[in-house]
Design an enzyme around this catalytic site. Structure first.
Site, PDB file in Angstrom:
ATOM      1  N   ARG A 162       5.379   8.210  67.174  1.00  0.00           N
ATOM      2  CA  ARG A 162       4.075   8.698  67.981  1.00  0.00           C
ATOM      3  C   ARG A 162       4.410   7.855  69.570  1.00  0.00           C
ATOM      4  O   ARG A 162       4.979   7.067  69.798  1.00  0.00           O
ATOM      5  CB  ARG A 162       3.013   7.508  67.104  1.00  0.00           C
ATOM      6  CG  ARG A 162       2.976   8.689  65.818  1.00  0.00           C
ATOM      7  CD  ARG A 162       1.659   8.201  65.088  1.00  0.00           C
ATOM      8  NE  ARG A 162       1.171   6.945  65.401  1.00  0.00           N
ATOM      9  CZ  ARG A 162       0.868   6.016  65.483  1.00  0.00           C
ATOM     10  NH1 ARG A 162       0.026   6.782  66.533  1.00  0.00           N
ATOM     11  NH2 ARG A 162       0.640   4.561  65.385  1.00  0.00           N
ATOM     12  N   LYS A 307      -0.838  12.979  61.810  1.00  0.00           N
ATOM     13  CA  LYS A 307      -1.815  11.455  62.247  1.00  0.00           C
ATOM     14  C   LYS A 307      -3.159  12.390  62.998  1.00  0.00           C
ATOM     15  O   LYS A 307      -4.191  11.722  62.858  1.00  0.00           O
ATOM     16  CB  LYS A 307      -1.103  10.033  62.962  1.00  0.00           C
ATOM     17  CG  LYS A 307      -0.242   8.959  62.414  1.00  0.00           C
ATOM     18  CD  LYS A 307      -1.185   9.279  60.556  1.00  0.00           C
ATOM     19  CE  LYS A 307      -0.069   8.260  60.371  1.00  0.00           C
ATOM     20  NZ  LYS A 307      -1.516   7.673  58.776  1.00  0.00           N
ATOM     21  N   HIS A 326      -7.614   4.350  55.827  1.00  0.00           N
ATOM     22  CA  HIS A 326      -6.528   4.158  55.981  1.00  0.00           C
ATOM     23  C   HIS A 326      -5.352   2.970  54.885  1.00  0.00           C
ATOM     24  O   HIS A 326      -5.293   2.264  55.335  1.00  0.00           O
ATOM     25  CB  HIS A 326      -5.219   3.593  56.901  1.00  0.00           C
ATOM     26  CG  HIS A 326      -4.010   3.828  57.411  1.00  0.00           C
ATOM     27  ND1 HIS A 326      -3.546   3.107  58.383  1.00  0.00           N
ATOM     28  CD2 HIS A 326      -2.910   5.065  57.259  1.00  0.00           C
ATOM     29  CE1 HIS A 326      -1.888   3.434  58.212  1.00  0.00           C
ATOM     30  NE2 HIS A 326      -2.106   4.679  57.338  1.00  0.00           N
ATOM     31  N   SER A 344       2.278  -1.886  58.447  1.00  0.00           N
ATOM     32  CA  SER A 344       3.549  -2.411  58.328  1.00  0.00           C
ATOM     33  C   SER A 344       4.483  -3.739  58.287  1.00  0.00           C
ATOM     34  O   SER A 344       3.975  -4.487  58.687  1.00  0.00           O
ATOM     35  CB  SER A 344       4.698  -1.445  59.466  1.00  0.00           C
ATOM     36  OG  SER A 344       6.255  -1.336  59.270  1.00  0.00           O
ATOM     37  N   LYS A 348       2.681  -2.612  51.478  1.00  0.00           N
ATOM     38  CA  LYS A 348       1.463  -1.373  50.643  1.00  0.00           C
ATOM     39  C   LYS A 348       1.232  -0.188  49.496  1.00  0.00           C
ATOM     40  O   LYS A 348       1.466   0.085  48.666  1.00  0.00           O
ATOM     41  CB  LYS A 348       0.942  -0.409  51.760  1.00  0.00           C
ATOM     42  CG  LYS A 348      -0.371   0.124  51.837  1.00  0.00           C
ATOM     43  CD  LYS A 348      -1.343   0.786  52.852  1.00  0.00           C
ATOM     44  CE  LYS A 348      -0.466   1.828  53.047  1.00  0.00           C
ATOM     45  NZ  LYS A 348      -0.320   3.058  54.344  1.00  0.00           N
ATOM     46  N   THR A 349       3.461  -0.117  50.487  1.00  0.00           N
ATOM     47  CA  THR A 349       3.956   1.260  49.989  1.00  0.00           C
ATOM     48  C   THR A 349       4.450   0.911  48.313  1.00  0.00           C
ATOM     49  O   THR A 349       4.139   1.238  46.915  1.00  0.00           O
ATOM     50  CB  THR A 349       4.621   1.518  50.888  1.00  0.00           C
ATOM     51  OG1 THR A 349       3.961   2.676  51.681  1.00  0.00           O
ATOM     52  CG2 THR A 349       6.120   3.052  49.687  1.00  0.00           C
ATOM     53  N   ASP A 363      -1.415   6.657  51.296  1.00  0.00           N
ATOM     54  CA  ASP A 363      -1.530   6.889  53.158  1.00  0.00           C
ATOM     55  C   ASP A 363      -2.329   7.300  53.589  1.00  0.00           C
ATOM     56  O   ASP A 363      -3.635   6.263  53.927  1.00  0.00           O
ATOM     57  CB  ASP A 363      -0.438   7.050  53.948  1.00  0.00           C
ATOM     58  CG  ASP A 363      -0.919   7.095  55.013  1.00  0.00           C
ATOM     59  OD1 ASP A 363      -0.417   5.683  55.330  1.00  0.00           O
ATOM     60  OD2 ASP A 363      -0.098   7.780  55.716  1.00  0.00           O
ATOM     61  N   ARG A 428      12.386   8.991  58.181  1.00  0.00           N
ATOM     62  CA  ARG A 428      11.087   9.276  57.135  1.00  0.00           C
ATOM     63  C   ARG A 428      12.338   9.926  56.615  1.00  0.00           C
ATOM     64  O   ARG A 428      12.850  11.313  56.901  1.00  0.00           O
ATOM     65  CB  ARG A 428      10.414   9.580  58.463  1.00  0.00           C
ATOM     66  CG  ARG A 428       9.846   8.362  58.983  1.00  0.00           C
ATOM     67  CD  ARG A 428       8.726   7.581  58.525  1.00  0.00           C
ATOM     68  NE  ARG A 428       7.977   6.998  59.130  1.00  0.00           N
ATOM     69  CZ  ARG A 428       6.682   6.093  58.605  1.00  0.00           C
ATOM     70  NH1 ARG A 428       6.613   6.514  57.673  1.00  0.00           N
ATOM     71  NH2 ARG A 428       5.914   5.247  59.421  1.00  0.00           N
TER      72      ARG A 428
END
Length: 644
Positions: A162, A307, A326, A344, A348-349, A363, A428
């Site tokens: 991004r 996003k 989020h 990051s 979390k994932t 997400d 990704r």
């Protein structure tokens, strides 16, 4: 008759055919090819509810005409009131003979002056299937390949992530009052005129192409609050990415789609004009909330679309009393729901993806009066160093239909090397959420019982787990803390504190306290409990201590899910005033209080005070924002922070 000779039998048409096999029902090779393909249906996101047969009330030609009319209106110039002549299908294929008025649609005012663009046909590839998009990408987009697992590997161009400094929002009469502007805000302003210039540039570019890809899809699995989005792009890769990330309509929903609530013009292959006011590079991502439009110039990174729409939801949903989040979300077999927040590297994932629990989403979510709903129809997972043993669900999801960004693969076997960073570290995979075996479809759940805030504290002074009161939950939610370890290339060995408001500062539109207030209201109403879980270091800072074992963190999360920690015995820590349990099943009791794991107690105290100071400095930007009629909520939140 010789063994190698075939018999010839007469058939009913009076002709002889080899082997007695009837001929194909075609007179030309083109007719033969036409027999190969059945009538196509729109690719959809599966739902648990059984849908009835699709019974269109208008003819297919009329439906196509209405869809082209709507798309041409989207592509119309704001100054010339002129849209392109549109025709459905690939320009490489021969257009079937039909009357001109049936072949294309053009949106224009009666007084419009013809231009070169208005004289040409633009082919619209509308809601193509993954297979069709594979064909387009491989044939026309350099750098697109099918990998050994069946996924489509593609290159993004110069931008592999991004561009937050190039993202702008139109500052108009409404947004001046509504949005978060100034210090700490991710919102960089632009005026209406500049947006119109960039929109015109993007639309002119898209209209000059022989073909454009159009996706009509949805955001938000809660049908009461879903948003219709239209994405117009120049690349099959972008179309497939959004096909995976948004919710895919059924044929009936697509036929009744009508006009979109929000439109993205992705002209990322074409740069913005750097002499245009507010432009600082050849990249510009522009959001106009009044027009419900987004323009992308000068970047092919597909995550800007994902996003960008998340930012739109962060603006639209709170206006309806819905909290946009989020976060990751999962649900136990008994229906207990947990939200996971974390930047990051916090896990979390990993922690929200649990084989023993249903995945609601990884997400983006909304919390309404109906409960939790996933905003998206897919997952966007990091792939660097991906291994089947560590992340089996993500590994197995990389198959036909999945988009792989910037990965490196063997030239002959097409096997991907997920450890290769030659193109970028930000590799990704984008895939439909139903590729995860334990995903709950539809992606909705009841109100959450547990709000889990994850922090990877590389200073090593936060406890592995703390129970938070409501004010503390708001304080740490607004802070959005984690600590990153700098790379050796810059010579910095100490941890670097990172704060991201609401664990997603780059995407929020309103002041962070607005989201925190909504969170507190919903937690109070539905009886949810807040938890702060440290997945970082213990026994010292990075370089001295060691990372808290993942197995211990999983035991803590399991205890939160089970509810056993609600009645545990707690004690309060110094400075941060956190409530920590004296015992958690499967976790050594001595690590629950971080001071026990430090040999140098004085160094612990100094590091603790240092981190507390960083928290206070970060929170200064929020301290003057009054919450509640008398500002009492602000005082409570400030009091929930560290005290010296």
């Amino acid at each position: 008759m010789a063994a190698n000779e075939e018999e010839v039998f007469p058939v009913g048409d009076g002709m002889c055919h080899e082997g007695g096999v009837a001929p194909v029902k075609a007179r030309t090779i083109h007719e033969l090819h036409s027999l190969q393909k059945k009538k196509k249906s729109a690719p959809t996101t599966p739902t648990s509810a059984s849908a009835g047969p699709f019974l269109p009330t208008i003819s297919e030609d009329e439906l196509h005409w209405l869809q082209l009319q709507s798309i041409s209106t989207s592509l119309a110039s704001l100054t010339r009131e002129l849209g392109p002549k549109l025709v459905k299908g690939d320009p490489a294929r021969k257009v079937e003979s039909a009357a001109p008025q049936q072949q294309y649609h053009q949106y224009m005012s009666p007084t419009a002056i013809p231009t070169d663009t208005s004289l040409k046909l633009t082919h619209v590839l509308h809601n193509l299937s993954p297979a069709e998009l594979y064909e387009q990408a491989i044939k026309y987009e350099k750098g697109s390949f099918v990998t050994s697992s069946g996924a489509l590997a593609t290159l993004l161009g110069a931008k592999t992530g991004r561009s937050p400094k190039d993202k702008r929002v139109v500052n108009d009469e409404a947004t001046t009052q509504e949005l978060w502007w100034g210090k700490g805000s991710p919102n960089i302003e632009m005026d209406e005129h500049t947006f119109t210039l960039n929109r015109e540039r993007a639309v002119d570019y898209l209209n000059s192409l022989d073909k454009v890809f159009v996706n009509d899809q949805f955001l938000n699995w809660d049908p009461e609050h879903r948003i219709k989005v239209r994405i117009i792009s120049a690349r099959a890769y972008h179309s497939l990415f959004m096909h995976n990330m948004c919710i895919r309509p059924t044929p009936e929903e697509l036929a009744n789609f009508g006009e979109p609530d929000f439109t993205i013009y992705n002209a990322g292959q074409f740069p913005c004009n750097r002499y245009t006011h507010y432009m600082t590079s050849s990249t510009s991502i522009d959001l106009n909330l009044a027009r419900r439009e987004m323009v992308i110039l000068g970047t092919q990174y597909a995550g800007e679309m994902k996003k960008g729409l998340f930012g739109v939801m962060h603006y639209l949903m709170p206006k309806k009393g819905i909290l946009s989040l989020h976060s990751g979300c999962n649900m136990g077999k008994d229906g207990d729901v947990a939200l996971f927040f974390g930047l990051s590297g916090t896990g979390k994932t990993t922690l929200s993806t649990d084989q023993n629990r249903y995945l609601i989403g990884d997400d983006e979510h909304c919390w309404s009066d109906n409960g939790i709903s996933n905003i998206e129809g897919g997952c966007y997972a990091k792939c660097i160093d991906l291994a089947k043993e560590k992340e089996p669900d993500i590994w197995n999801a990389i198959k036909f239909g999945t988009v792989l960004e910037n990965v490196v693969f063997d030239e002959h076997t097409r096997e991907v090397d997920f450890s290769d960073r030659s193109v970028t570290e930000n590799t990704r995979a984008a895939y439909p959420i139903e590729y995860i075996p334990n995903a709950k479809i539809p992606c909705v759940a009841t109100h959450p019982k547990n709000i889990i805030l994850l922090a990877c504290d590389a200073f090593g002074v936060l406890p592995p787990m703390s129970k938070l009161n409501l004010a503390q939950t708001m304080y740490h939610f607004i802070s959005g803390y984690t600590a990153l370890v700098a790379g050796t290339e810059d010579g910095i060995k100490e941890p670097q504190a990172t704060f991201s408001a609401c664990f997603g500062a780059a995407f929020i539109m309103l002041h962070p306290t607005r989201y925190a207030t909504l969170l507190a209201e919903k937690m109070s109403k539905h009886g949810a409990t807040g938890w702060l879980v440290n997945t970082g270091w213990s026994g010292g800072s990075y370089g001295v201590g060691s990372r808290i074992k993942l197995n211990y963190t999983r035991k803590i999360i399991d205890a939160i899910h089970s509810g056993s920690l609600l009645n545990a015995e707690y004690k309060k820590t110094e400075v941060f005033g956190l409530e920590i349990p004296t015992q958690v099943d499967g976790v050594p009791s001595e690590i629950l209080d971080p001071i026990n794991t430090w040999e140098d107690k004085e160094a612990y105290k100094q590091t603790l005070l240092k981190l507390a100071g960083l928290f206070k400095n970060n929170f200064e930007v929020f301290a003057d924002y009054k919450i509640g009629e008398d500002g009492s909520h602000t005082e409570q939140i400030l009091a929930a922070g560290p005290t010296f």
